[in-house]
Design a protein around this motif. Structure first.
Motif, mmCIF file in Angstrom:
data_model
loop_
_atom_site.group_PDB
_atom_site.id
_atom_site.type_symbol
_atom_site.label_atom_id
_atom_site.label_comp_id
_atom_site.label_asym_id
_atom_site.label_seq_id
_atom_site.Cartn_x
_atom_site.Cartn_y
_atom_site.Cartn_z
ATOM 1 N N PRO A 15 52.852 50.327 5.293
ATOM 2 C CA PRO A 15 52.768 50.857 6.564
ATOM 3 C C PRO A 15 51.324 51.209 6.912
ATOM 4 C CG PRO A 15 54.646 51.965 5.342
ATOM 5 C CD PRO A 15 53.781 51.029 4.343
ATOM 6 N N ARG A 16 51.161 51.148 8.467
ATOM 7 C CA ARG A 16 50.055 51.481 9.111
ATOM 8 C C ARG A 16 49.600 52.938 8.924
ATOM 9 N NH1 ARG A 16 48.925 48.035 14.507
ATOM 10 N NH2 ARG A 16 46.986 48.886 14.104
ATOM 11 N N ASP A 33 58.442 55.714 6.993
ATOM 12 C CA ASP A 33 58.034 54.496 7.704
ATOM 13 C C ASP A 33 58.840 54.529 9.115
ATOM 14 O OD1 ASP A 33 57.597 51.807 8.747
ATOM 15 O OD2 ASP A 33 57.768 50.885 6.430
ATOM 16 N N PHE A 34 58.045 54.312 10.032
ATOM 17 C CA PHE A 34 58.732 54.291 11.387
ATOM 18 C C PHE A 34 57.913 53.323 12.215
ATOM 19 C CE2 PHE A 34 59.365 55.735 15.704
ATOM 20 C CZ PHE A 34 60.401 55.777 15.947
ATOM 21 N N GLY A 35 58.756 52.342 12.294
ATOM 22 C CA GLY A 35 57.956 51.201 13.466
ATOM 23 C C GLY A 35 56.840 50.476 12.795
ATOM 24 N N GLY A 36 56.863 50.529 11.290
ATOM 25 C CA GLY A 36 55.687 49.939 10.489
ATOM 26 C C GLY A 36 54.614 51.001 10.301
ATOM 27 N N TRP A 37 54.684 52.280 10.597
ATOM 28 C CA TRP A 37 53.749 53.272 10.411
ATOM 29 C C TRP A 37 54.047 54.397 9.373
ATOM 30 C CZ3 TRP A 37 48.856 53.231 13.239
ATOM 31 C CH2 TRP A 37 48.715 52.228 14.166
ATOM 32 N N ASP A 38 53.101 54.859 8.916
ATOM 33 C CA ASP A 38 53.471 55.793 7.741
ATOM 34 C C ASP A 38 53.360 57.200 8.684
ATOM 35 O OD1 ASP A 38 54.111 56.839 5.377
ATOM 36 O OD2 ASP A 38 52.115 56.803 4.796
ATOM 37 N N LEU A 254 58.485 63.740 13.301
ATOM 38 C CA LEU A 254 59.525 62.915 13.886
ATOM 39 C C LEU A 254 60.927 63.238 13.878
ATOM 40 C CD1 LEU A 254 58.451 59.210 12.679
ATOM 41 C CD2 LEU A 254 58.130 60.075 14.799
ATOM 42 N N ALA A 255 61.340 64.027 12.891
ATOM 43 C CA ALA A 255 62.466 64.441 12.693
ATOM 44 C C ALA A 255 62.955 65.505 13.891
ATOM 45 C CB ALA A 255 62.712 65.309 11.594
#
Length: 396
Positions: A15-16, A33-38, A254-255
């Motif tokens: 992840p980016r 990992d969210f949308g390819g991001w750490d 994010l939570a």
């Protein structure tokens, strides 16, 4: 630290990372990992972070979001063609919520677009959809150029993806304005913050860092988003954190962002929005009606014209329960034993103290007050259809 520290030789190795990743690590964040991001999921208690945003303020790293700049004399006409809403009538300094759809009117993404100048716009898509949105805009720009003139090269239009160069920090909560004001000594700058309206933006300098200050948000609270170049992100985070001392500012992940947006009844792409849902399904029918009335040719007009005269099979609605068990995405909703819908998002509401959910329901079952049953781990649980949003902040 660049936004691509996990990539080597052009090949992703994981992840980016955003330019604030080291800050989150130092704060003890749990990552996901969210949308390819750490991205930081939480720093400690997600419940405490949620409540801080409702009662005081939270600071979020949103640098995973995309930024696509559209410039040129034809920028306004192009966005009218490429997106669903009308952008040529926007005033400089304003923002607009909208969607980009595919040929079948399925939603590619929901996004916010800012008018930066007469011939300049900034389109902000969701992180996971940024490549798709940037590619769609680039492709549609070529079609727009070809349709507009025999000499496509003479059309003054540029679409530029700046996502990899841009950081985004949000401060959300009832103390957000006070925190931004604490960064300023100049009376004019303070007045500019106080006078900034909802869904608008203005330039601002914070601790010597020039930012684009927007007032939108995804939490149901008052708040601001600050756009800036990646190399200055850590300095800005530190400046905002210092300004937030005494105002209850906490880092939030994010939570908390998810539970906050759910209480505010805001859709999440991948849950409530997808290429399998149309704007009419998602409750954006007025946007479709306005586009068909006010614009001539635009993307997916024919598909939207067909949909405009029909009732969607299912519509987005809210559900609440007096019980303790929360419905999760995928749970079946029934009335008198017959399936009438599916939950798309659900969890206990920290603010309201009971479970809430969003669901796509048959139109006949979507009237507020309707009693429904939700299957939670094989057991029927009572819920009631509720008007959205679940939570609305107190207005001054």
């Amino acid at each position: 630290m660049s936004a691509d520290t996990t990539q080597q030789a052009g090949k992703p190795t994981g992840p980016r990372q955003t330019p604030l990743h080291s800050v989150h690590s130092a704060l003890g964040a749990s990552f996901t990992d969210f949308g390819g991001w750490d991205m930081p999921l939480k720093y400690g208690s997600e419940l405490a972070e949620h409540r801080a945003v409702r009662d005081a303020a939270g600071i979020f790293d949103l640098s995973h979001m995309g930024e696509v700049r559209v410039t040129g004399a034809e920028a306004a006409a192009f966005l009218d063609f490429a997106l669903l809403a009308t952008y040529s009538t926007m005033k400089v300094g304003k923002a607009k919520y909208g969607v980009i759809v595919d040929e079948s009117a399925g939603i590619i993404d929901d996004l916010i677009t800012y008018r930066m100048a007469d011939e300049e716009y900034l389109v902000v898509p969701n992180a996971s959809n940024t490549p798709a949105v940037a590619a769609a805009l680039a492709e549609r720009a070529e079609q727009f150029r070809s349709a507009g003139t025999a000499d496509a090269g003479s059309v003054d239009l540029e679409v530029r993806d700046e996502s990899g160069d841009t950081a985004l920090i949000a401060v959300q909560g009832p103390a957000a304005e006070a925190i931004l004001l604490a960064t300023q000594d100049d009376a004019g700058a303070r007045a500019g913050i106080e006078d900034l309206k909802y869904y608008a933006w203005a330039p601002l300098t914070v601790s010597g860092i020039d930012v684009m200050l927007a007032r939108t948000g995804y939490t149901g609270e008052d708040g601001f988003e600050l756009y800036l170049p990646n190399p200055q992100a850590v300095s800005l985070w530190e400046a905002l954190t210092a300004a937030g001392e005494g105002h209850g500012l906490v880092p939030a992940g994010l939570a908390a962002r998810d539970s906050l947006r759910l209480e505010a009844g805001m859709p999440l792409y991948g849950n409530e929005l997808s290429r399998q849902t149309t704007p009419i399904d998602a409750g954006l029918g007025r946007m479709v009606t306005a586009a068909l009335k006010n614009k001539s040719e635009f993307w997916a007009r024919a598909a939207l014209e067909q949909l405009a005269g029909t009732e969607p099979a299912r519509v987005l609605a809210g559900l609440t329960s007096e019980g303790r068990r929360a419905a999760r995405a995928g749970a079946v909703v029934s009335v008198d034993g017959s399936e009438v819908g599916t939950v798309t998002s659900g969890q206990p509401s920290p603010t309201l103290g009971h479970p809430i959910a969003l669901a796509y329901l048959d139109s006949a079952a979507a009237e507020p007050g309707t009693a429904v049953s939700v299957d939670i781990r094989g057991k029927a649980n009572d819920f009631t259809v509720t008007a959205l949003p679940f939570y609305s902040r107190k207005q001054d």
